[in-house]
Motif scaffolding. Structure first.
Motif, PDB file in Angstrom:
ATOM      1  N   LEU A   1      -3.114 -13.965  -1.679  1.00 50.35           N
ATOM      2  CA  LEU A   1      -3.712 -13.710  -2.990  1.00 50.35           C
ATOM      3  C   LEU A   1      -5.041 -12.979  -2.839  1.00 50.35           C
ATOM      4  O   LEU A   1      -5.366 -12.083  -3.637  1.00 50.35           O
ATOM      5  N   LYS A   2      -5.799 -13.314  -1.825  1.00 52.14           N
ATOM      6  CA  LYS A   2      -7.081 -12.653  -1.579  1.00 52.14           C
ATOM      7  C   LYS A   2      -6.866 -11.170  -1.307  1.00 52.14           C
ATOM      8  O   LYS A   2      -7.624 -10.322  -1.794  1.00 52.14           O
ATOM      9  N   LEU A   3      -5.831 -10.845  -0.555  1.00 51.15           N
ATOM     10  CA  LEU A   3      -5.530  -9.441  -0.283  1.00 51.15           C
ATOM     11  C   LEU A   3      -5.105  -8.712  -1.550  1.00 51.15           C
ATOM     12  O   LEU A   3      -5.480  -7.553  -1.769  1.00 51.15           O
ATOM     13  N   ARG A   4      -4.340  -9.376  -2.381  1.00 46.50           N
ATOM     14  CA  ARG A   4      -3.884  -8.739  -3.614  1.00 46.50           C
ATOM     15  C   ARG A   4      -5.045  -8.422  -4.539  1.00 46.50           C
ATOM     16  O   ARG A   4      -5.066  -7.374  -5.200  1.00 46.50           O
ATOM     17  N   LYS A   5      -6.038  -9.291  -4.592  1.00 42.69           N
ATOM     18  CA  LYS A   5      -7.165  -9.100  -5.510  1.00 42.69           C
ATOM     19  C   LYS A   5      -7.999  -7.876  -5.161  1.00 42.69           C
ATOM     20  O   LYS A   5      -8.655  -7.309  -6.049  1.00 42.69           O
ATOM     21  N   VAL A   6      -8.007  -7.465  -3.908  1.00 40.93           N
ATOM     22  CA  VAL A   6      -8.807  -6.299  -3.518  1.00 40.93           C
ATOM     23  C   VAL A   6      -7.920  -5.081  -3.226  1.00 40.93           C
ATOM     24  O   VAL A   6      -8.355  -4.120  -2.592  1.00 40.93           O
ATOM     25  N   ALA A   7      -6.696  -5.105  -3.710  1.00 34.00           N
ATOM     26  CA  ALA A   7      -5.747  -3.992  -3.572  1.00 34.00           C
ATOM     27  C   ALA A   7      -5.397  -3.695  -2.117  1.00 34.00           C
ATOM     28  O   ALA A   7      -4.968  -2.595  -1.778  1.00 34.00           O
ATOM     29  N   ALA A   8      -5.562  -4.691  -1.247  1.00 34.52           N
ATOM     30  CA  ALA A   8      -5.242  -4.483   0.162  1.00 34.52           C
ATOM     31  C   ALA A   8      -3.740  -4.449   0.415  1.00 34.52           C
ATOM     32  O   ALA A   8      -3.283  -3.808   1.366  1.00 34.52           O
ATOM     33  N   LEU A   9      -2.968  -5.115  -0.432  1.00 38.53           N
ATOM     34  CA  LEU A   9      -1.517  -5.118  -0.237  1.00 38.53           C
ATOM     35  C   LEU A   9      -0.925  -3.732  -0.490  1.00 38.53           C
ATOM     36  O   LEU A   9      -0.003  -3.303   0.218  1.00 38.53           O
ATOM     37  N   THR A  10      -1.449  -3.034  -1.480  1.00 38.04           N
ATOM     38  CA  THR A  10      -0.987  -1.673  -1.753  1.00 38.04           C
ATOM     39  C   THR A  10      -1.266  -0.767  -0.563  1.00 38.04           C
ATOM     40  O   THR A  10      -0.421   0.042  -0.157  1.00 38.04           O
ATOM     41  N   LEU A  11      -2.454  -0.910  -0.004  1.00 35.57           N
ATOM     42  CA  LEU A  11      -2.821  -0.129   1.165  1.00 35.57           C
ATOM     43  C   LEU A  11      -1.924  -0.469   2.361  1.00 35.57           C
ATOM     44  O   LEU A  11      -1.458   0.417   3.083  1.00 35.57           O
ATOM     45  N   ALA A  12      -1.675  -1.758   2.542  1.00 39.75           N
ATOM     46  CA  ALA A  12      -0.818  -2.189   3.655  1.00 39.75           C
ATOM     47  C   ALA A  12       0.597  -1.621   3.511  1.00 39.75           C
ATOM     48  O   ALA A  12       1.185  -1.137   4.485  1.00 39.75           O
ATOM     49  N   ASP A  13       1.123  -1.673   2.298  1.00 41.43           N
ATOM     50  CA  ASP A  13       2.471  -1.139   2.066  1.00 41.43           C
ATOM     51  C   ASP A  13       2.537   0.356   2.385  1.00 41.43           C
ATOM     52  O   ASP A  13       3.488   0.827   3.020  1.00 41.43           O
ATOM     53  N   ALA A  14       1.515   1.105   1.931  1.00 43.51           N
ATOM     54  CA  ALA A  14       1.508   2.550   2.176  1.00 43.51           C
ATOM     55  C   ALA A  14       1.447   2.851   3.669  1.00 43.51           C
ATOM     56  O   ALA A  14       2.153   3.729   4.169  1.00 43.51           O
ATOM     57  N   GLN A  15       0.612   2.102   4.379  1.00 43.09           N
ATOM     58  CA  GLN A  15       0.493   2.349   5.821  1.00 43.09           C
ATOM     59  C   GLN A  15       1.804   2.033   6.542  1.00 43.09           C
ATOM     60  O   GLN A  15       2.244   2.798   7.399  1.00 43.09           O
ATOM     61  N   MET A  16       2.444   0.940   6.173  1.00 43.54           N
ATOM     62  CA  MET A  16       3.700   0.572   6.838  1.00 43.54           C
ATOM     63  C   MET A  16       4.804   1.576   6.525  1.00 43.54           C
ATOM     64  O   MET A  16       5.593   1.940   7.405  1.00 43.54           O
ATOM     65  N   VAL A  17       4.873   2.032   5.278  1.00 41.53           N
ATOM     66  CA  VAL A  17       5.879   3.039   4.918  1.00 41.53           C
ATOM     67  C   VAL A  17       5.667   4.318   5.726  1.00 41.53           C
ATOM     68  O   VAL A  17       6.617   4.950   6.206  1.00 41.53           O
ATOM     69  N   SER A  18       4.403   4.689   5.896  1.00 41.05           N
ATOM     70  CA  SER A  18       4.095   5.950   6.581  1.00 41.05           C
ATOM     71  C   SER A  18       4.483   5.946   8.052  1.00 41.05           C
ATOM     72  O   SER A  18       4.618   7.012   8.662  1.00 41.05           O
ATOM     73  N   MET A  19       4.651   4.783   8.644  1.00 44.44           N
ATOM     74  CA  MET A  19       4.972   4.704  10.068  1.00 44.44           C
ATOM     75  C   MET A  19       6.297   5.407  10.387  1.00 44.44           C
ATOM     76  O   MET A  19       6.515   5.864  11.505  1.00 44.44           O
ATOM     77  N   GLY A  20       7.159   5.508   9.390  1.00 41.93           N
ATOM     78  CA  GLY A  20       8.426   6.209   9.595  1.00 41.93           C
ATOM     79  C   GLY A  20       8.261   7.701   9.781  1.00 41.93           C
ATOM     80  O   GLY A  20       9.214   8.395  10.160  1.00 41.93           O
TER      81      GLY A  20
END
Length: 246
Positions: free
Chosen positions: A202-221
């Motif tokens: 929840l702490k990560l979601r509040k600072v938009a860190a989950l969106t950033l994490a998703d983008a970085q993981m998607v980009s690994m492809g």
């Protein structure tokens, strides 16, 4: 090497600048910083990773797995990718902070070959009244927005680091005995992220860190792009990226 000089009336009042016509100036950049507003587009076009600088992580676009090389720039200076990072679009200008201050100063790369005498065409740095020209102001504002976007990423990146989910990105060039490990790049570890307790998540979601994490993981492809880019360069393709277990 870039020589960034503050744009002042005293030094550039009688000079002009030219718009760049190719991306050779970026041909030796294996990585480039990104701003928050460009993450979604960059993640679809390039691998994104974290670098550890001065004890902190920062997000970058990876442009090569080898030093002093940008696979997205062709020999003739063309950009070979689908997205051009914002920092390059502001060339030959950059913003630097004054020492011990948050004030941003507009600088120009005097080694770019794009700073010319006042009679050589191009765009004015300053008008006849000594004010920043009409084309210089948008360049400054664009770079200010970029710097704000970089600043906006500090909190979500720090939150991911604090949660312990940024870990070394295990990349190898080649296979079996000839595999060469690539070090210095970090990525979000998905198993570590999904294993976080609800409170940390929840702490990560509040600072938009989950969106950033998703983008970085998607980009690994996008790592596979480098083999295709090598073919566009007319060079022998680099060793394939070895598949690694999760």
């Amino acid at each position: 090497m870039a020589k960034l000089v503050p744009v002042t009336r005293e030094q550039f009042g009688g000079k002009r600048w030219l718009r760049f016509e190719n991306y050779r100036f970026a041909s030796h950049d294996p990585v480039v910083p990104l701003a928050a507003s460009e993450i979604a587009r960059a993640a679809l076009a390039m691998p994104l990773a974290f670098l550890q600088l001065e004890g902190r992580y920062t997000l970058v676009a990876v442009q090569s797995l080898l030093p002093q090389q940008n696979m997205f720039v062709a020999a003739d200076g063309r950009w070979l990718g689908f997205y051009v990072p914002a920092l390059y679009r502001g060339y030959p200008f950059r913003l630097l902070r004054k020492p011990d201050s948050d004030e941003l100063v507009l600088c120009v790369d005097e080694e770019s070959g794009l700073v010319v005498d006042g009679t050589a065409g191009g765009e004015e740095f300053f008008d006849k009244d000594g004010n920043a020209s009409a084309v210089l102001k948008p360049a400054f504002e664009f770079l200010v927005q970029f710097e704000r976007g970089r600043k906006a990423m500090e909190q979500p990146v720090a939150a991911l680091a604090e949660a312990g989910v940024i870990q070394p990105w295990q990349i190898k060039l080649g296979t079996d005995k000839d595999a060469k490990p690539i070090t210095g790049l970090y990525a979000v570890n998905e198993p570590a992220l999904t294993a976080l307790p609800d409170e940390a998540f929840l702490k990560l979601r509040k600072v938009a860190a989950l969106t950033l994490a998703d983008a970085q993981m998607v980009s690994m492809g996008n790592l596979g792009l480098f083999e295709r880019l090598a073919k566009l360069h007319g060079q022998p393709a680099p060793p394939s990226v070895a598949a690694l277990p999760e």
